[in-house]
Motif scaffolding. Structure first.
Motif, PDB file in Angstrom:
ATOM      1  N   ARG A  32       0.881  -1.358  -0.027  1.00  0.00           N
ATOM      2  CA  ARG A  32      -0.028  -0.006  -0.007  1.00  0.00           C
ATOM      3  C   ARG A  32       0.757   1.285  -0.164  1.00  0.00           C
ATOM      4  NH1 ARG A  32      -3.606  -2.843  -1.971  1.00  0.00           N
ATOM      5  NH2 ARG A  32      -5.185  -3.732  -0.795  1.00  0.00           N
ATOM      6  N   GLY A  33       2.199   1.118   0.143  1.00  0.00           N
ATOM      7  CA  GLY A  33       2.862   2.345   0.291  1.00  0.00           C
ATOM      8  C   GLY A  33       3.016   2.812   1.464  1.00  0.00           C
ATOM      9  N   PRO A  34       3.846   3.819   1.859  1.00  0.00           N
ATOM     10  CA  PRO A  34       4.086   4.541   3.057  1.00  0.00           C
ATOM     11  C   PRO A  34       2.978   5.393   3.523  1.00  0.00           C
ATOM     12  CG  PRO A  34       5.330   5.692   1.513  1.00  0.00           C
ATOM     13  CD  PRO A  34       4.804   4.461   0.821  1.00  0.00           C
ATOM     14  N   GLY A  35       2.030   5.995   2.693  1.00  0.00           N
ATOM     15  CA  GLY A  35       1.050   6.840   3.218  1.00  0.00           C
ATOM     16  C   GLY A  35       1.447   8.194   2.963  1.00  0.00           C
ATOM     17  N   ILE A  36       0.557   9.146   3.261  1.00  0.00           N
ATOM     18  CA  ILE A  36       0.806  10.691   2.919  1.00  0.00           C
ATOM     19  C   ILE A  36       1.977  11.353   3.863  1.00  0.00           C
ATOM     20  CG2 ILE A  36      -1.297  11.061   1.931  1.00  0.00           C
ATOM     21  CD1 ILE A  36      -2.494  12.290   4.314  1.00  0.00           C
ATOM     22  N   LEU A  37       2.084  10.460   5.217  1.00  0.00           N
ATOM     23  CA  LEU A  37       2.889  11.215   5.978  1.00  0.00           C
ATOM     24  C   LEU A  37       4.420  10.574   5.846  1.00  0.00           C
ATOM     25  CD1 LEU A  37       0.595  10.610   9.389  1.00  0.00           C
ATOM     26  CD2 LEU A  37       1.076  12.616   7.935  1.00  0.00           C
ATOM     27  N   SER A  38       4.845  10.861   4.639  1.00  0.00           N
ATOM     28  CA  SER A  38       6.242  10.205   4.120  1.00  0.00           C
ATOM     29  C   SER A  38       6.906  11.087   3.226  1.00  0.00           C
ATOM     30  CB  SER A  38       5.974   8.990   3.749  1.00  0.00           C
ATOM     31  OG  SER A  38       5.115   8.929   2.367  1.00  0.00           O
ATOM     32  N   ILE A  39       8.229  10.979   3.044  1.00  0.00           N
ATOM     33  CA  ILE A  39       8.923  11.562   1.894  1.00  0.00           C
ATOM     34  C   ILE A  39       8.522  11.119   0.596  1.00  0.00           C
ATOM     35  CG2 ILE A  39      11.095  12.477   1.175  1.00  0.00           C
ATOM     36  CD1 ILE A  39      12.197  12.719   4.154  1.00  0.00           C
ATOM     37  N   ASP A  40       8.334   9.952   0.458  1.00  0.00           N
ATOM     38  CA  ASP A  40       7.858   9.291  -0.805  1.00  0.00           C
ATOM     39  C   ASP A  40       6.613   9.932  -1.137  1.00  0.00           C
ATOM     40  OD1 ASP A  40       9.936   7.595  -0.646  1.00  0.00           O
ATOM     41  OD2 ASP A  40       8.860   5.878   0.307  1.00  0.00           O
ATOM     42  N   ALA A  41       5.664  10.197  -0.316  1.00  0.00           N
ATOM     43  CA  ALA A  41       4.381  10.968  -0.818  1.00  0.00           C
ATOM     44  C   ALA A  41       4.714  12.230  -1.207  1.00  0.00           C
ATOM     45  CB  ALA A  41       3.484  10.910   0.325  1.00  0.00           C
ATOM     46  N   LEU A  42       5.486  13.255  -0.602  1.00  0.00           N
ATOM     47  CA  LEU A  42       5.881  14.230  -1.306  1.00  0.00           C
ATOM     48  C   LEU A  42       6.453  14.292  -2.647  1.00  0.00           C
ATOM     49  CD1 LEU A  42       7.525  15.864   2.315  1.00  0.00           C
ATOM     50  CD2 LEU A  42       5.222  16.369   1.111  1.00  0.00           C
ATOM     51  N   ILE A  43       7.305  13.338  -2.646  1.00  0.00           N
ATOM     52  CA  ILE A  43       8.132  13.267  -4.024  1.00  0.00           C
ATOM     53  C   ILE A  43       7.135  13.039  -4.850  1.00  0.00           C
ATOM     54  CG2 ILE A  43       9.658  11.761  -5.234  1.00  0.00           C
ATOM     55  CD1 ILE A  43      11.346  11.619  -2.748  1.00  0.00           C
ATOM     56  N   ALA A  44       6.363  11.933  -4.678  1.00  0.00           N
ATOM     57  CA  ALA A  44       5.098  11.440  -5.545  1.00  0.00           C
ATOM     58  C   ALA A  44       4.196  12.776  -5.955  1.00  0.00           C
ATOM     59  CB  ALA A  44       4.442  10.369  -5.181  1.00  0.00           C
ATOM     60  N   HIS A  45       3.872  13.421  -4.929  1.00  0.00           N
ATOM     61  CA  HIS A  45       3.050  14.778  -5.211  1.00  0.00           C
ATOM     62  C   HIS A  45       3.999  15.556  -6.187  1.00  0.00           C
ATOM     63  CE1 HIS A  45       0.000  17.439  -4.631  1.00  0.00           C
ATOM     64  NE2 HIS A  45       0.911  18.490  -4.053  1.00  0.00           N
ATOM     65  N   ARG A  46       5.256  15.951  -5.880  1.00  0.00           N
ATOM     66  CA  ARG A  46       5.942  16.995  -6.521  1.00  0.00           C
ATOM     67  C   ARG A  46       5.991  16.431  -8.060  1.00  0.00           C
ATOM     68  NH1 ARG A  46       7.727  21.981  -7.209  1.00  0.00           N
ATOM     69  NH2 ARG A  46      10.011  21.938  -7.777  1.00  0.00           N
ATOM     70  N   TYR A  47       6.297  15.177  -8.188  1.00  0.00           N
ATOM     71  CA  TYR A  47       6.613  14.497  -9.321  1.00  0.00           C
ATOM     72  C   TYR A  47       5.293  14.728 -10.269  1.00  0.00           C
ATOM     73  CZ  TYR A  47       7.263  11.354 -13.297  1.00  0.00           C
ATOM     74  OH  TYR A  47       7.274  10.501 -14.558  1.00  0.00           O
ATOM     75  N   GLN A  48       4.065  14.452  -9.738  1.00  0.00           N
ATOM     76  CA  GLN A  48       2.983  14.613 -10.383  1.00  0.00           C
ATOM     77  C   GLN A  48       2.494  15.847 -10.769  1.00  0.00           C
ATOM     78  OE1 GLN A  48      -0.031  12.746  -7.746  1.00  0.00           O
ATOM     79  NE2 GLN A  48       0.558  10.555  -8.421  1.00  0.00           N
ATOM     80  N   ARG A  49       2.763  17.069  -9.978  1.00  0.00           N
ATOM     81  CA  ARG A  49       2.531  18.375 -10.229  1.00  0.00           C
ATOM     82  C   ARG A  49       3.420  18.733 -11.592  1.00  0.00           C
ATOM     83  NH1 ARG A  49       3.706  21.715  -5.267  1.00  0.00           N
ATOM     84  NH2 ARG A  49       4.094  23.039  -6.781  1.00  0.00           N
ATOM     85  N   LEU A  50       4.776  18.447 -11.684  1.00  0.00           N
ATOM     86  CA  LEU A  50       5.656  18.783 -12.596  1.00  0.00           C
ATOM     87  C   LEU A  50       5.186  17.884 -13.808  1.00  0.00           C
ATOM     88  CD1 LEU A  50       9.153  18.432 -10.696  1.00  0.00           C
ATOM     89  CD2 LEU A  50       7.875  20.522 -11.485  1.00  0.00           C
ATOM     90  N   ARG A  51       4.939  16.694 -13.680  1.00  0.00           N
ATOM     91  CA  ARG A  51       4.271  15.799 -14.892  1.00  0.00           C
ATOM     92  C   ARG A  51       2.773  16.795 -15.534  1.00  0.00           C
ATOM     93  NH1 ARG A  51       2.573   9.738 -14.396  1.00  0.00           N
ATOM     94  NH2 ARG A  51       2.113   9.637 -16.484  1.00  0.00           N
ATOM     95  N   GLY A  52       2.267  17.115 -14.675  1.00  0.00           N
ATOM     96  CA  GLY A  52       1.067  17.787 -15.005  1.00  0.00           C
ATOM     97  C   GLY A  52       1.150  19.082 -15.877  1.00  0.00           C
ATOM     98  N   ARG A  53       2.037  19.832 -15.217  1.00  0.00           N
ATOM     99  CA  ARG A  53       2.517  20.922 -16.039  1.00  0.00           C
ATOM    100  C   ARG A  53       3.125  20.610 -17.450  1.00  0.00           C
ATOM    101  NH1 ARG A  53       5.837  23.875 -11.518  1.00  0.00           N
ATOM    102  NH2 ARG A  53       4.124  24.348  -9.845  1.00  0.00           N
ATOM    103  N   ARG A  54       3.841  19.664 -17.418  1.00  0.00           N
ATOM    104  CA  ARG A  54       4.241  19.155 -18.912  1.00  0.00           C
ATOM    105  C   ARG A  54       3.435  18.842 -19.875  1.00  0.00           C
ATOM    106  NH1 ARG A  54       8.963  15.799 -16.764  1.00  0.00           N
ATOM    107  NH2 ARG A  54      10.407  17.107 -15.612  1.00  0.00           N
ATOM    108  N   ASN A  55       2.344  18.038 -19.509  1.00  0.00           N
ATOM    109  CA  ASN A  55       1.363  17.672 -20.096  1.00  0.00           C
ATOM    110  C   ASN A  55       0.520  18.733 -20.649  1.00  0.00           C
ATOM    111  OD1 ASN A  55       2.153  14.904 -20.029  1.00  0.00           O
ATOM    112  ND2 ASN A  55       0.702  14.408 -18.257  1.00  0.00           N
ATOM    113  N   ARG A  56       0.382  19.836 -19.985  1.00  0.00           N
ATOM    114  CA  ARG A  56      -0.643  20.937 -20.393  1.00  0.00           C
ATOM    115  C   ARG A  56      -0.032  21.738 -21.418  1.00  0.00           C
ATOM    116  NH1 ARG A  56      -1.590  23.850 -14.746  1.00  0.00           N
ATOM    117  NH2 ARG A  56      -1.097  21.673 -13.699  1.00  0.00           N
ATOM    118  N   ARG A  57       1.302  21.742 -21.542  1.00  0.00           N
ATOM    119  CA  ARG A  57       2.136  22.621 -22.506  1.00  0.00           C
ATOM    120  C   ARG A  57       1.877  21.971 -24.093  1.00  0.00           C
ATOM    121  NH1 ARG A  57       7.755  23.407 -19.733  1.00  0.00           N
ATOM    122  NH2 ARG A  57       7.125  24.203 -18.116  1.00  0.00           N
TER     123      ARG A  57
END
Length: 172
Positions: free
Chosen positions: A147-172
């Motif tokens: 299930r992964g480490p949950g939102i209280l983790s650095i992994d979740a922060l990295i995943a969130h940041r990566y998804q935001r960056l990926r979303g910006r690229r897809n909008r271009r």
């Protein structure tokens, strides 16, 4: 005189009581279902990590693996195919590095898999009678792996940041 259990009044009364118990059980179930998975995965990361950290602490003095730890691997653990000196050093490293990563929630699935592997080795080769304890550890590690480490983790922060960056690229 024994009560007549078939009377409509008693049947009705017990039916209401049964429905009340069922309703209470369902309400309790709903409250328990509301416990966040991230809280459970946090516990699944923290508590076994503490056990492994404490075990690692018994093997070192400062930054050095003790002679006692090497002797433990030579005389009690007797792992096949692995030199006791190397096994003691690898275990001391793993019991410090992976718990820290688990607590931080960084490389959580990898860390949980590494500690699950250690748990399996301990169970199969060292202390097979300790299966209830090892089963609890394994369950915690499997929860993090699955299930992964949950939102209280650095992994979740990295995943969130990566998804935001990926979303910006897809909008271009």
């Amino acid at each position: 005189m024994t009560p007549d259990l078939t009377s409509p009044h008693q049947a009705s009364s017990s039916g209401i009581r049964d429905r009340g118990l069922v309703a209470m059980a369902l309400q309790l179930r709903d409250r328990l279902d509301a416990i966040p998975l991230s809280l459970l995965t946090l516990c699944a990361r923290l508590f076994p990590a503490a056990v492994f950290w404490q075990s690692g602490q018994t093997k070192v003095e400062g930054w050095h693996v003790t002679d006692g730890a090497v002797a433990l691997f030579r005389e009690e653990y007797r792992l096949p195919l692995v030199d006791p000196w190397l096994a003691a050093h690898l275990a001391a490293f793993a019991e410090h590095a992976f718990p820290v990563l688990l607590v931080l929630g960084l490389a959580s699935r990898l860390s949980a898999a590494a500690l699950l592997s250690m748990t399996l080795v301990i169970e199969v080769l060292v202390y097979p009678d300790a299966w209830p304890t090892h089963g609890v550890w394994a369950t915690c590690f499997l929860m993090v792996i699955a299930r992964g480490p949950g939102i209280l983790s650095i992994d979740a922060l990295i995943a969130h940041r990566y998804q935001r960056l990926r979303g910006r690229r897809n909008r271009r």
